[in-house]
Design a protein around this motif. Structure first.
Motif, PDB file in Angstrom:
ATOM      1  N   SER A 229       0.981  -1.220   0.144  1.00 16.11           N
ATOM      2  CA  SER A 229      -0.092   0.032   0.071  1.00 16.11           C
ATOM      3  C   SER A 229       0.857   1.128  -0.064  1.00 16.11           C
ATOM      4  N   VAL A 230       0.432   2.457  -0.853  1.00 17.65           N
ATOM      5  CA  VAL A 230       1.421   3.458  -0.987  1.00 17.65           C
ATOM      6  C   VAL A 230       1.083   4.304   0.652  1.00 17.65           C
ATOM      7  N   LEU A 231       0.262   3.821   1.322  1.00 16.66           N
ATOM      8  CA  LEU A 231       0.120   4.531   2.632  1.00 16.66           C
ATOM      9  C   LEU A 231       1.120   3.803   3.734  1.00 16.66           C
ATOM     10  N   GLU A 232       1.522   2.656   3.579  1.00 19.36           N
ATOM     11  CA  GLU A 232       2.279   1.859   4.543  1.00 19.36           C
ATOM     12  C   GLU A 232       3.427   2.719   4.897  1.00 19.36           C
ATOM     13  N   VAL A 233       4.313   3.315   3.983  1.00 24.08           N
ATOM     14  CA  VAL A 233       5.513   4.009   4.313  1.00 24.08           C
ATOM     15  C   VAL A 233       5.024   5.501   5.145  1.00 24.08           C
ATOM     16  N   PRO A 234       4.181   6.086   4.613  1.00 25.17           N
ATOM     17  CA  PRO A 234       4.116   7.287   5.351  1.00 25.17           C
ATOM     18  C   PRO A 234       3.435   7.178   6.587  1.00 25.17           C
ATOM     19  N   LEU A 235       2.826   6.141   6.883  1.00 23.92           N
ATOM     20  CA  LEU A 235       2.128   5.738   8.284  1.00 23.92           C
ATOM     21  C   LEU A 235       2.967   5.454   9.222  1.00 23.92           C
ATOM     22  N   LYS A 236       4.171   4.655   8.851  1.00 30.10           N
ATOM     23  CA  LYS A 236       5.169   4.049   9.574  1.00 30.10           C
ATOM     24  C   LYS A 236       6.305   5.452  10.045  1.00 30.10           C
ATOM     25  N   GLU A 237       6.453   6.101   8.825  1.00 22.14           N
ATOM     26  CA  GLU A 237       7.161   7.478   8.843  1.00 22.14           C
ATOM     27  C   GLU A 237       6.601   8.620  10.147  1.00 22.14           C
ATOM     28  N   ASN A 238       5.205   8.432   9.982  1.00 21.74           N
ATOM     29  CA  ASN A 238       4.588   9.363  10.899  1.00 21.74           C
ATOM     30  C   ASN A 238       4.192   8.658  12.308  1.00 21.74           C
ATOM     31  N   ARG A 239       4.505   7.430  12.502  1.00 25.64           N
ATOM     32  CA  ARG A 239       4.357   6.313  13.770  1.00 25.64           C
ATOM     33  C   ARG A 239       2.959   6.617  13.977  1.00 25.64           C
ATOM     34  N   LEU A 240       2.347   6.314  13.165  1.00 25.15           N
ATOM     35  CA  LEU A 240       0.700   6.224  13.212  1.00 25.15           C
ATOM     36  C   LEU A 240       0.086   4.978  12.574  1.00 25.15           C
ATOM     37  N   LYS A 241      -0.783   4.644  13.260  1.00 27.08           N
ATOM     38  CA  LYS A 241      -1.517   3.300  13.066  1.00 27.08           C
ATOM     39  C   LYS A 241      -2.508   3.624  11.974  1.00 27.08           C
ATOM     40  N   GLU A 242      -2.995   2.907  10.851  1.00 28.95           N
ATOM     41  CA  GLU A 242      -4.037   3.350  10.034  1.00 28.95           C
ATOM     42  C   GLU A 242      -5.416   3.544  10.779  1.00 28.95           C
ATOM     43  N   GLU A 243      -5.527   2.878  11.782  1.00 28.94           N
ATOM     44  CA  GLU A 243      -7.002   2.871  12.306  1.00 28.94           C
ATOM     45  C   GLU A 243      -6.903   4.346  12.772  1.00 28.94           C
ATOM     46  N   THR A 244      -5.965   4.955  13.410  1.00 34.54           N
ATOM     47  CA  THR A 244      -6.009   6.320  13.857  1.00 34.54           C
ATOM     48  C   THR A 244      -6.381   7.351  12.976  1.00 34.54           C
ATOM     49  N   MET A 245      -5.529   7.147  11.510  1.00 32.55           N
ATOM     50  CA  MET A 245      -5.744   8.036  10.521  1.00 32.55           C
ATOM     51  C   MET A 245      -7.325   7.771  10.016  1.00 32.55           C
ATOM     52  N   ASN A 246      -7.705   6.801   9.659  1.00 32.89           N
ATOM     53  CA  ASN A 246      -8.941   6.483   9.579  1.00 32.89           C
ATOM     54  C   ASN A 246     -10.052   7.089  10.212  1.00 32.89           C
ATOM     55  N   ALA A 247      -9.641   7.050  11.722  1.00 33.62           N
ATOM     56  CA  ALA A 247     -10.708   7.430  12.699  1.00 33.62           C
ATOM     57  C   ALA A 247     -10.750   9.066  12.384  1.00 33.62           C
TER      58      ALA A 247
ATOM     59  N   VAL B   9       0.440   9.863  23.134  1.00 32.63           N
ATOM     60  CA  VAL B   9      -0.680  10.615  23.515  1.00 32.63           C
ATOM     61  C   VAL B   9      -1.228   9.947  24.915  1.00 32.63           C
ATOM     62  N   MET B  10      -1.150   8.803  24.934  1.00 33.08           N
ATOM     63  CA  MET B  10      -1.842   7.816  26.033  1.00 33.08           C
ATOM     64  C   MET B  10      -0.813   8.549  27.368  1.00 33.08           C
ATOM     65  N   LYS B  11       0.315   8.496  27.171  1.00 38.75           N
ATOM     66  CA  LYS B  11       1.373   8.842  28.212  1.00 38.75           C
ATOM     67  C   LYS B  11       1.142  10.127  28.746  1.00 38.75           C
ATOM     68  N   HIS B  12       0.711  11.085  27.779  1.00 35.51           N
ATOM     69  CA  HIS B  12       0.804  12.512  28.175  1.00 35.51           C
ATOM     70  C   HIS B  12      -0.607  12.960  28.519  1.00 35.51           C
ATOM     71  N   LEU B  13      -1.628  12.318  27.854  1.00 38.26           N
ATOM     72  CA  LEU B  13      -2.939  12.876  27.719  1.00 38.26           C
ATOM     73  C   LEU B  13      -3.918  11.902  28.250  1.00 38.26           C
ATOM     74  N   GLY B  14      -3.538  10.576  28.240  1.00 36.53           N
ATOM     75  CA  GLY B  14      -4.397   9.721  28.629  1.00 36.53           C
ATOM     76  C   GLY B  14      -5.392   9.323  27.799  1.00 36.53           C
ATOM     77  N   GLU B  15      -5.356   9.496  26.530  1.00 30.63           N
ATOM     78  CA  GLU B  15      -6.264   9.536  25.441  1.00 30.63           C
ATOM     79  C   GLU B  15      -6.227   8.254  24.362  1.00 30.63           C
ATOM     80  N   ASP B  16      -7.004   7.851  23.901  1.00 25.23           N
ATOM     81  CA  ASP B  16      -6.776   6.720  22.808  1.00 25.23           C
ATOM     82  C   ASP B  16      -7.201   7.533  21.422  1.00 25.23           C
ATOM     83  N   ILE B  17      -6.233   7.579  20.581  1.00 30.27           N
ATOM     84  CA  ILE B  17      -6.500   8.478  19.369  1.00 30.27           C
ATOM     85  C   ILE B  17      -6.758   7.342  18.179  1.00 30.27           C
TER      86      ILE B  17
END
Length: 602
Positions: free
Chosen positions: A252-270, A564-572
């Motif tokens: 997927s073309v999104l695989e690399v940018p998501l890894k580089e941004n240290r984000l899960k795809e479910e976070t971006m989709n949400a 975010v969980m460490k500093h805000l206690g939130e599930d992104i």
């Protein structure tokens, strides 16, 4: 206001004296050559760990990589600054080529280390990574091991790294040079002016609609004239990237940018799901603003227009004092930092020809400084651009004590710091607003940012996603690129933008950034995330600065969800998190509609 005499030109001589003819910089390049040779020797003798007591060998590699990265960043930032301040400087191209070769060699050594880590047996790795001396590097080393692609042989990886300098990255540099070389002729109140692209773009917030319209059409004419050339550049960048992905087993073309941004795809989709649900309040804002300007719908060239044509110009000195005063209210470290930035001439703001069109912040980790680049034209938009880039610089400041390997934070977190700084200015300005007109001016600027992140950035994401799918099948024509852009804009703006620039794919530099694929969703992430942490900052007051600095320092050594969980206690990964930030933006839109209704009073 009394003039304080802040310099509009940055001081690069404090970094390397002499500009593109700097002897000091040439010495630095020689130092880099020695460092990369030392690193090569160290990497060549680095073999797959066979026991858990080999941490010292890995530590030596890690420290060498960290030191080289800091020196390399210093050189890259200097080259970037030299080119931006004078796109006609012929010496810069030669220096950039030398640095690019060093980057290529460095990336090859990194790839070798990653391959060794990936080949290490799991039980050996688990014991090795728990060694005390590797404690500060566990996150990045685990990330390297987990993300390393095993499909490519060493020879293939080396070949790709070699070809990138004069192929892949060269196309990106060519795009920047091409845009920098363009002159735009615009009639400004009866006088024809010969402007750079950056200066012409700045006219989008001119109080005179005819000037905005003239600049818009002048730029569109240039993009149309050169669309085939830009289409070739974009297709070649994407084609190179897709071939590397194919060889590397990236599906997927999104695989690399998501890894580089240290984000899960479910976070971006949400996040995008929430954005898609809340188009209406911002369409209402656009329609109301168009109505106030005597139009039935929002014309693209009027989007950045001030809602009051009599708004006074803001002098650079006045802007500096305003920023310093408002940042002072947040906390002592931000206060000291911003004063240093202005007093020690870290900012290039002069409005002149031959400058790059793109504002940016360049970090100089070796000397613990930053430089901010922009063209200051005296508008509130310019002030906010300056604040945005200073936010990036403060992020660099926060990470001064972080080791070289962990200084690299993802784009999503970078945009958080910049947007957070904008929120400080907006909040302070709204509190001081004494009339309905002042409130509307500030709300308008805030809402422009919401529209940019929820509509414009969304259109970029949709366009890039669809373009890459079509590029897999072959070259995408300029006419097809225009159609893809038009469709993406219509969908993302909910049909509320008239005469949009279908050439957005030409003049949006992010599509051509070879180091950052899909540099769009990190902006929206940063925007909504910044709103959430700003709400917490308002609750805690100046005590929050410490938490904020800790969050920024951790941004290079944690994935976003854990940070975010460490500093805000939130599930992104949940839509509920993004709803909180969105609610603040919707409230702005509703307040704007209320203040501009026929029943509104002072």
């Amino acid at each position: 206001m009394e003039k304080t005499g802040y310099q509009k030109n940055w001081n690069l001589d404090e970094i390397f004296q002499g500009g593109s003819k700097s002897d000091e910089f040439l010495i630095h390049l020689k130092r880099l050559e020695i460092l990369v040779q030392d690193l090569q020797r160290c990497v060549n003798s680095f073999t797959t760990p066979l026991a858990t007591n080999e941490a010292a060998n890995l530590l030596k590699i890690v420290e060498d990589i960290g030191e080289f990265r800091i020196h390399l960043s210093q050189a890259n930032s200097f080259i970037t600054c030299l080119f931006a301040e004078n796109t006609k400087d012929q010496e810069v191209a030669s220096l950039r080529g030398k640095v690019a070769q060093l980057v290529s060699r460095f990336e090859k050594e990194i790839s070798k280390v990653k391959k060794v880590l990936a080949n290490t047996k799991q039980d050996i790795w688990e014991g090795l990574i728990e060694a005390k001396e590797l404690e500060d590097y566990r996150f990045i080393l685990n990330e390297w091991r987990e993300n390393t692609v095993m499909h490519l042989a060493d020879e293939e990886q080396n070949l790709i790294a070699d070809l990138m300098a004069d192929g892949y990255h060269a196309w990106g540099h060519f795009y920047t040079a091409l845009v920098g070389s363009i002159n735009v002729k615009v009639q400004v109140e009866g006088e024809e002016k010969n402007l750079s692209v950056g200066q012409a773009i700045n006219l989008r917030s001119h109080p005179n609609e005819e000037v905005r319209k003239e600049s818009h059409h002048a730029l569109e004419s240039i993009w149309k004239e050169k669309e085939e050339l830009f289409a070739k550049i974009l297709n070649h960048i994407a084609g190179f990237r897709l071939q590397v992905y194919k060889k590397s087993g990236v599906k997927s073309v999104l695989e690399v940018p998501l890894k580089e941004n240290r984000l899960k795809e479910e976070t971006m989709n949400a996040m995008w799901s929430v954005v898609s649900k809340y188009k209406k309040p911002f369409s209402n804002y656009l329609n109301r603003k168009a109505e106030m300007m005597g139009n039935s719908s929002m014309k693209a060239y009027n989007f950045w227009a001030p809602i009051n044509n009599s708004v006074k110009k803001i002098g650079y000195d006045e802007a500096a004092e305003l920023i310093i005063n408002h940042f002072t209210q947040f906390g002592p470290e931000l206060e000291a930092f911003v004063k240093q930035a202005f007093h020690e001439a870290w900012i290039e703001a002069e409005d002149r020809a031959n400058k790059s069109a793109v504002p940016f912040c360049a970090g100089f980790p070796l000397t613990g400084e930053s430089r901010v680049f922009m063209t200051f034209g005296g508008t509130l938009l310019n002030v906010l651009t300056l604040v945005h880039e200073l936010g990036h610089a403060f992020h660099n400041y926060a990470m001064k004590s972080v080791n070289g390997l962990n200084k690299s934070y993802p784009m999503s977190m970078a945009e958080t710091a910049s947007t957070f700084s904008e929120m400080i200015i907006f909040d302070a300005a709204l509190k001081k607003a004494k009339s309905k007109e002042e409130k509307l001016i500030i709300l308008d600027e805030k809402l422009k940012r919401s529209v940019m992140n929820f509509m414009n950035i969304h259109s970029r994401f949709l366009f890039e996603q669809r373009f890459y799918e079509e590029r897999k099948e072959g070259i995408v024509s300029s006419s097809r690129l225009n159609q893809l852009m038009e469709d993406a804009i219509y969908e993302s703006y909910n049909g509320s933008l008239e005469q949009p620039s279908n050439y957005s794919w030409v003049w949006t530099p992010h599509y051509y950034m070879t180091k950052s694929p899909f540099y769009n969703f990190p902006y929206t992430f940063g925007y909504l995330f910044a709103l959430s942490i700003f709400a917490k900052a308002k609750e805690k007051g100046k005590e929050f600065e410490k938490d904020y600095l800790n969050l920024l320092r951790d941004s290079g050594s944690m994935i976003a969800e854990d940070l975010v969980m460490k500093h805000l206690g939130e599930d992104i990964t949940s839509e509920e998190f993004w709803e909180k930030g969105m609610a603040l933006c919707v409230k702005d839109a509703e307040e704007y509609m209320k203040l501009t209704s026929s029943n509104a009073t002072e």
